[in-house]
Write a protein that holds these residues in place. Structure first.
Motif, short mmCIF file in Angstrom:
data_model
loop_
_atom_site.label_atom_id
_atom_site.label_comp_id
_atom_site.label_asym_id
_atom_site.label_seq_id
_atom_site.Cartn_x
_atom_site.Cartn_y
_atom_site.Cartn_z
N PHE A 32 0.82 -1.21 0.00
CA PHE A 32 0.00 0.00 0.00
C PHE A 32 0.86 1.27 0.00
CE2 PHE A 32 -3.98 -2.05 2.11
CZ PHE A 32 -4.31 -2.62 0.90
N SER A 33 1.99 1.24 0.66
CA SER A 33 2.82 2.44 0.74
C SER A 33 3.43 2.79 -0.61
CB SER A 33 3.90 2.27 1.80
OG SER A 33 4.82 1.26 1.42
N ASP A 34 3.44 1.85 -1.55
CA ASP A 34 3.99 2.11 -2.88
C ASP A 34 3.01 2.83 -3.80
OD1 ASP A 34 6.34 0.85 -2.17
OD2 ASP A 34 5.80 -1.07 -3.10
N TYR A 35 1.74 2.98 -3.41
CA TYR A 35 0.71 3.53 -4.27
C TYR A 35 0.07 4.77 -3.67
CZ TYR A 35 1.21 -1.03 -6.43
OH TYR A 35 1.72 -2.15 -7.02
N ASN A 36 -0.42 5.64 -4.56
CA ASN A 36 -1.11 6.86 -4.12
C ASN A 36 -2.62 6.74 -4.20
OD1 ASN A 36 1.34 8.25 -3.78
ND2 ASN A 36 1.43 8.69 -5.95
N ASP A 37 -3.11 5.90 -5.10
CA ASP A 37 -4.54 5.76 -5.34
C ASP A 37 -4.96 4.31 -5.18
OD1 ASP A 37 -4.94 8.51 -6.14
OD2 ASP A 37 -3.92 7.99 -8.01
N PHE A 38 -6.21 4.11 -4.77
CA PHE A 38 -6.74 2.77 -4.55
C PHE A 38 -8.16 2.68 -5.08
CE2 PHE A 38 -3.90 3.96 -1.12
CZ PHE A 38 -2.96 2.93 -1.15
N ILE A 39 -8.50 1.53 -5.60
CA ILE A 39 -9.87 1.24 -6.00
C ILE A 39 -10.25 -0.05 -5.29
CG2 ILE A 39 -11.41 0.60 -7.89
CD1 ILE A 39 -9.54 2.18 -9.75
N PHE A 40 -11.38 -0.01 -4.59
CA PHE A 40 -11.85 -1.20 -3.88
C PHE A 40 -13.02 -1.78 -4.64
CE2 PHE A 40 -9.86 1.57 -0.84
CZ PHE A 40 -9.01 0.70 -0.17
N THR A 41 -13.02 -3.09 -4.80
CA THR A 41 -14.07 -3.73 -5.56
C THR A 41 -14.36 -5.11 -5.02
OG1 THR A 41 -14.76 -4.32 -7.79
CG2 THR A 41 -12.47 -4.69 -7.26
N GLU A 42 -15.49 -5.63 -5.39
CA GLU A 42 -15.90 -6.99 -5.04
C GLU A 42 -15.64 -7.86 -6.27
OE1 GLU A 42 -16.76 -10.05 -3.14
OE2 GLU A 42 -17.34 -8.25 -2.03
N TYR A 43 -14.89 -8.92 -6.10
CA TYR A 43 -14.58 -9.77 -7.24
C TYR A 43 -15.39 -11.07 -7.26
CZ TYR A 43 -11.79 -12.58 -4.06
OH TYR A 43 -11.39 -13.37 -3.02
N ARG A 44 -16.12 -11.35 -6.20
CA ARG A 44 -16.92 -12.58 -6.19
C ARG A 44 -17.97 -12.53 -7.29
NH1 ARG A 44 -18.35 -13.12 0.09
NH2 ARG A 44 -18.56 -10.90 -0.24
N GLY A 45 -18.17 -13.64 -7.92
CA GLY A 45 -19.14 -13.71 -9.01
C GLY A 45 -18.49 -13.59 -10.37
N LEU A 46 -17.23 -13.13 -10.41
CA LEU A 46 -16.52 -13.05 -11.68
C LEU A 46 -15.91 -14.41 -12.00
CD1 LEU A 46 -14.58 -9.68 -11.36
CD2 LEU A 46 -16.68 -10.09 -12.61
N THR A 47 -15.86 -14.73 -13.28
CA THR A 47 -15.21 -15.97 -13.69
C THR A 47 -13.71 -15.74 -13.75
OG1 THR A 47 -15.29 -15.41 -16.04
CG2 THR A 47 -17.21 -16.58 -15.13
N VAL A 48 -12.96 -16.82 -13.82
CA VAL A 48 -11.50 -16.72 -13.94
C VAL A 48 -11.14 -15.92 -15.19
CG1 VAL A 48 -9.37 -18.04 -14.27
CG2 VAL A 48 -11.09 -18.85 -12.66
N GLU A 49 -11.85 -16.16 -16.27
CA GLU A 49 -11.58 -15.44 -17.51
C GLU A 49 -11.81 -13.94 -17.34
OE1 GLU A 49 -13.64 -18.17 -17.40
OE2 GLU A 49 -12.24 -19.61 -18.26
N GLN A 50 -12.86 -13.56 -16.62
CA GLN A 50 -13.16 -12.14 -16.40
C GLN A 50 -12.10 -11.48 -15.52
OE1 GLN A 50 -17.12 -12.80 -14.86
NE2 GLN A 50 -18.06 -11.92 -16.71
N ILE A 51 -11.67 -12.19 -14.49
CA ILE A 51 -10.63 -11.64 -13.61
C ILE A 51 -9.32 -11.50 -14.38
CG2 ILE A 51 -9.21 -12.09 -11.57
CD1 ILE A 51 -11.71 -13.34 -10.29
N THR A 52 -8.99 -12.49 -15.19
CA THR A 52 -7.77 -12.43 -16.00
C THR A 52 -7.83 -11.27 -16.98
OG1 THR A 52 -7.50 -14.82 -15.81
CG2 THR A 52 -6.30 -13.73 -17.60
N ALA A 53 -8.97 -11.06 -17.62
CA ALA A 53 -9.13 -9.93 -18.54
C ALA A 53 -8.99 -8.61 -17.79
CB ALA A 53 -10.48 -10.00 -19.24
N LEU A 54 -9.57 -8.52 -16.59
CA LEU A 54 -9.45 -7.31 -15.78
C LEU A 54 -7.99 -7.04 -15.42
CD1 LEU A 54 -10.63 -4.97 -14.13
CD2 LEU A 54 -11.04 -6.62 -12.28
N ARG A 55 -7.29 -8.08 -14.96
CA ARG A 55 -5.86 -7.92 -14.62
C ARG A 55 -5.07 -7.44 -15.84
NH1 ARG A 55 -3.89 -10.17 -9.80
NH2 ARG A 55 -5.35 -11.54 -8.73
#
Length: 73
Positions: free
Chosen positions: A23-46
């Protein structure tokens, strides 16, 4: 306010310290809920986030709360 144990386990203390380091390496954060996403969707997001040099980190809620409180964010 995070729940702090009187005598936290060493592994949890280490995990919080590592979370604080990340956390100390970053200035901005986005919090989100990832449950319900498929592995493919999470991989695409990453992959999309990586294009903008924005990594996706999954952190336990309580670890994040403690880290943010200790970092005074």
């Amino acid at each position: 306010m995070a729940i702090l144990a009187k005598a936290p386990q060493p592994a949890k203390t280490q995990a919080i310290e590592e979370t604080k380091k990340v956390f100390s390496d970053y200035n901005d954060f986005i919090f989100t809920e990832y449950r319900g996403l498929t592995v493919e969707q999470i991989t695409a997001l990453r992959n999309k986030l990586r294009e903008h040099e924005a990594p996706l980190k999954v952190v336990k809620n309580n670890f994040a709360k403690v880290a943010f409180e200790e970092l005074k964010f």
